[in-house]
Design a protein around this motif. Structure first.
Motif, short mmCIF file in Angstrom:
data_model
loop_
_atom_site.label_atom_id
_atom_site.label_comp_id
_atom_site.label_asym_id
_atom_site.label_seq_id
_atom_site.Cartn_x
_atom_site.Cartn_y
_atom_site.Cartn_z
N LEU A 160 -50.86 -20.88 -4.96
CA LEU A 160 -50.03 -20.81 -4.04
C LEU A 160 -48.80 -21.42 -3.62
O LEU A 160 -48.05 -21.78 -2.85
CB LEU A 160 -50.94 -21.56 -2.88
N MET A 161 -48.37 -22.15 -5.47
CA MET A 161 -47.29 -23.01 -5.66
C MET A 161 -46.50 -22.21 -6.43
O MET A 161 -46.67 -21.59 -7.46
CB MET A 161 -47.83 -24.66 -5.99
N SER A 162 -45.02 -22.05 -5.55
CA SER A 162 -44.00 -22.05 -7.01
C SER A 162 -43.40 -23.03 -7.92
O SER A 162 -42.79 -22.98 -8.86
CB SER A 162 -43.23 -21.00 -6.29
N LEU A 163 -43.18 -24.43 -7.06
CA LEU A 163 -42.88 -25.76 -7.24
C LEU A 163 -43.83 -26.63 -7.32
O LEU A 163 -43.74 -26.99 -6.19
CB LEU A 163 -42.04 -25.68 -7.29
N HIS A 164 -43.98 -27.88 -8.11
CA HIS A 164 -44.24 -29.12 -7.21
C HIS A 164 -43.52 -30.32 -8.41
O HIS A 164 -44.18 -30.35 -9.79
CB HIS A 164 -45.87 -29.13 -8.37
N THR A 165 -43.14 -31.06 -7.86
CA THR A 165 -43.15 -31.93 -8.70
C THR A 165 -43.44 -33.22 -7.73
O THR A 165 -43.48 -33.03 -6.44
CB THR A 165 -41.38 -32.35 -8.89
N GLY A 166 -43.02 -34.69 -8.39
CA GLY A 166 -43.78 -35.83 -8.26
C GLY A 166 -43.65 -36.61 -8.43
O GLY A 166 -42.94 -36.92 -9.66
N GLU A 167 -44.10 -38.16 -8.30
CA GLU A 167 -43.47 -39.08 -8.65
C GLU A 167 -44.85 -40.76 -8.20
O GLU A 167 -45.20 -40.23 -6.99
CB GLU A 167 -41.89 -39.62 -8.82
N TRP A 168 -45.22 -41.00 -9.12
CA TRP A 168 -46.64 -42.27 -8.75
C TRP A 168 -45.27 -43.11 -9.09
O TRP A 168 -44.70 -43.84 -9.87
CB TRP A 168 -47.06 -42.02 -9.70
N THR A 169 -45.28 -44.29 -7.89
CA THR A 169 -44.51 -45.22 -8.23
C THR A 169 -45.63 -46.32 -7.95
O THR A 169 -46.26 -46.72 -6.93
CB THR A 169 -43.36 -45.44 -7.48
N PHE A 170 -45.24 -48.16 -8.66
CA PHE A 170 -45.95 -48.85 -8.51
C PHE A 170 -45.00 -50.95 -8.35
O PHE A 170 -43.90 -50.79 -9.05
CB PHE A 170 -46.81 -49.53 -9.81
N THR A 194 -45.45 -56.74 -4.79
CA THR A 194 -45.01 -57.64 -3.28
C THR A 194 -45.45 -58.79 -3.18
O THR A 194 -45.63 -58.77 -3.88
CB THR A 194 -45.84 -56.49 -1.64
N ALA A 195 -45.03 -59.41 -2.51
CA ALA A 195 -45.53 -61.06 -2.35
C ALA A 195 -46.92 -60.81 -1.43
O ALA A 195 -47.50 -61.86 -1.84
CB ALA A 195 -45.12 -61.51 -0.48
N THR A 196 -47.25 -59.91 -1.38
CA THR A 196 -49.17 -59.81 -0.99
C THR A 196 -49.98 -58.86 -2.12
O THR A 196 -51.10 -58.66 -1.81
CB THR A 196 -49.28 -59.24 0.68
N GLY A 197 -48.88 -58.29 -2.82
CA GLY A 197 -49.62 -57.62 -4.39
C GLY A 197 -48.90 -56.53 -4.58
O GLY A 197 -47.68 -56.75 -5.02
N THR A 198 -50.06 -55.64 -4.66
CA THR A 198 -49.25 -53.74 -5.23
C THR A 198 -48.47 -53.20 -4.21
O THR A 198 -50.02 -52.70 -3.36
CB THR A 198 -49.37 -53.94 -6.53
N LEU A 199 -47.82 -52.03 -4.35
CA LEU A 199 -47.84 -50.99 -2.88
C LEU A 199 -47.70 -49.88 -4.29
O LEU A 199 -46.25 -49.46 -5.08
CB LEU A 199 -46.54 -50.61 -2.18
N ALA A 200 -48.53 -48.96 -4.29
CA ALA A 200 -48.71 -47.53 -5.30
C ALA A 200 -48.64 -46.33 -4.75
O ALA A 200 -49.47 -46.84 -3.06
CB ALA A 200 -50.42 -47.73 -6.14
N SER A 201 -47.67 -45.75 -4.31
CA SER A 201 -47.55 -44.78 -3.84
C SER A 201 -47.49 -43.46 -4.81
O SER A 201 -46.70 -43.20 -5.77
CB SER A 201 -45.99 -44.14 -3.28
N HIS A 240 -43.07 -48.93 -13.56
CA HIS A 240 -42.91 -48.53 -12.14
C HIS A 240 -42.71 -47.67 -11.72
O HIS A 240 -43.45 -47.45 -10.66
CB HIS A 240 -41.30 -49.31 -11.84
N LYS A 241 -42.78 -46.52 -12.77
CA LYS A 241 -42.67 -45.24 -12.03
C LYS A 241 -42.83 -44.66 -13.08
O LYS A 241 -43.12 -44.47 -14.48
CB LYS A 241 -41.14 -45.12 -11.57
N ILE A 242 -43.76 -43.68 -12.52
CA ILE A 242 -43.95 -41.80 -13.91
C ILE A 242 -43.66 -40.38 -13.08
O ILE A 242 -44.35 -40.56 -12.28
CB ILE A 242 -45.45 -41.42 -14.10
N ALA A 243 -42.49 -40.07 -13.20
CA ALA A 243 -42.49 -38.78 -13.03
C ALA A 243 -42.58 -37.66 -13.34
O ALA A 243 -43.00 -37.39 -15.05
CB ALA A 243 -40.40 -38.91 -12.58
N TYR A 244 -42.80 -35.85 -12.91
CA TYR A 244 -43.78 -34.95 -13.31
C TYR A 244 -43.22 -33.93 -12.86
O TYR A 244 -42.85 -33.97 -11.72
CB TYR A 244 -45.21 -35.32 -12.55
N LYS A 245 -43.23 -33.39 -13.75
CA LYS A 245 -43.50 -31.84 -12.50
C LYS A 245 -44.40 -30.25 -13.05
O LYS A 245 -44.38 -30.82 -14.50
CB LYS A 245 -42.15 -31.16 -13.39
N GLN A 246 -44.65 -30.41 -12.56
CA GLN A 246 -45.99 -28.90 -13.54
C GLN A 246 -45.28 -27.42 -13.49
O GLN A 246 -44.87 -26.99 -13.18
CB GLN A 246 -47.15 -29.10 -11.66
#
Length: 314
Positions: free
Chosen positions: A241-251, A254-261, A229-235
């Motif tokens: 142009l970036m001094s920080l980049h963090t993020g998450e993939w989430t899955f 739902t009743a109609t399939g999957t919400l991926a973000s 359901h989740k992959i968290a990361y840090k570059q």
């Protein structure tokens, strides 16, 4: 067994209560401490909690679980690792925030530790890791807290999310993102990729990606995987142009399939704006450029994950 005790300290130009609040919420740590990849509370409350931390030590990624006691009145946080990562036998300590005046405080970081088998080589390794991480953590804490108090920095850190709905399973979409070692064959914007996973669920990902203007950028990230359901990361190797980049993939099913973000949090490196975007470029220009670049790549990855999951369901 030999127990070593060490202390590091720094003066921070911010109110003691502000510094305590930042340290007390462990979800802030990947954004303010260079060694921390991901951190989360797994139990407890604001008086006592159980946390899990993924971080690098002497260039090696490790994870551990700690118990923390939080004392907001005394401005103290004590911690003790439950099951330390080898070669550590035990590790604990205390954050102590001491007010100097209304807009400044002293932060002391105490550690006590020992090595498995009392091995002198391992004791030296731990000593170096504690010293390196403590020094970088305190410097980063000072920098980030003081940045928060600077009037002209509100635009430098921002977050955004790209999402897609998938007529397929969350597991299949998750697998596509988890299998990043195949991205150079699956994603047009990925030129080369190197993925290693020496510890299950803790990945090191280095890749060369193509921007819309044809330039190629090398980035390195650590990823923490929570199937399915989740992959968290840090570059840790960042574009200019970036001094920080963090993020998450989430899955999410739902009743109609999957919400991926795909969620991103970014801090701009203002020192490089003129060199990369030209002397007339503003912070707003840099925000727009970085947002577009990251969103283009993450949206493309989500689109391919959608196609992959829906093809498997067909």
């Amino acid at each position: 067994m030999t127990t070593r005790e060490v202390e590091h300290e720094i003066t921070v130009g911010a109110p003691a209560a502000t510094v305590y609040a930042l340290l007390a919420d462990v979800t802030n740590w990947p954004r303010i401490f260079p060694p921390t990849i991901h951190a989360e509370r797994t139990g407890g409350d604001d008086a006592g909690e159980r946390i899990r931390i993924w971080a690098t030590a002497n260039g090696r990624a490790k994870n551990w679980t700690s118990q923390r006691t939080l004392d907001a009145a005394a401005l103290r946080i004590t911690f003790r690792q439950e099951v330390p990562a080898p070669p550590v036998a035990h590790m604990g300590g205390t954050w102590i925030i001491e007010p100097l005046h209304e807009q400044a405080c002293r932060v002391r970081l105490l550690h006590d530790y020992s090595a498995l088998g009392d091995d002198p080589h391992d004791l030296l390794w731990i000593e170096r890791a504690v010293d390196t991480n403590s020094t970088s953590e305190l410097a980063a804490l000072k920098e980030n807290v003081e940045l928060v108090h600077a009037a002209d920095t509100a635009e430098l850190t921002f977050s955004f999310v790209d999402s897609v709905r998938i007529a397929g399973s969350a597991k299949d979409a998750f697998d596509f993102v988890n299998e990043a070692g195949l991205w150079d064959r699956r994603l047009p914007h990925v030129a080369t990729v190197r993925l290693s996973e020496d510890s299950p669920g803790l990945q090191e990902l280095e890749m060369d990606t193509r921007a819309k203007d044809g330039s190629v950028h090398t980035t390195k990230s650590y990823r923490v995987v929570f199937p399915h359901h989740k992959i968290a990361y840090k570059q840790v190797t960042l574009p200019a142009l970036m001094s920080l980049h963090t993020g998450e993939w989430t899955f999410t099913d739902t009743a109609t399939g999957t919400l991926a973000s795909s969620q991103h949090t970014v801090t701009l490196n203002t020192a490089n704006i003129a060199r990369i975007l030209g002397p007339a470029a503003t912070v707003a220009d840099a925000r727009s450029y970085v947002h577009t670049a990251l969103s283009t790549n993450s949206s493309a990855t989500l689109a391919h994950a959608k196609a992959h999951a829906e093809q498997l369901r067909a």
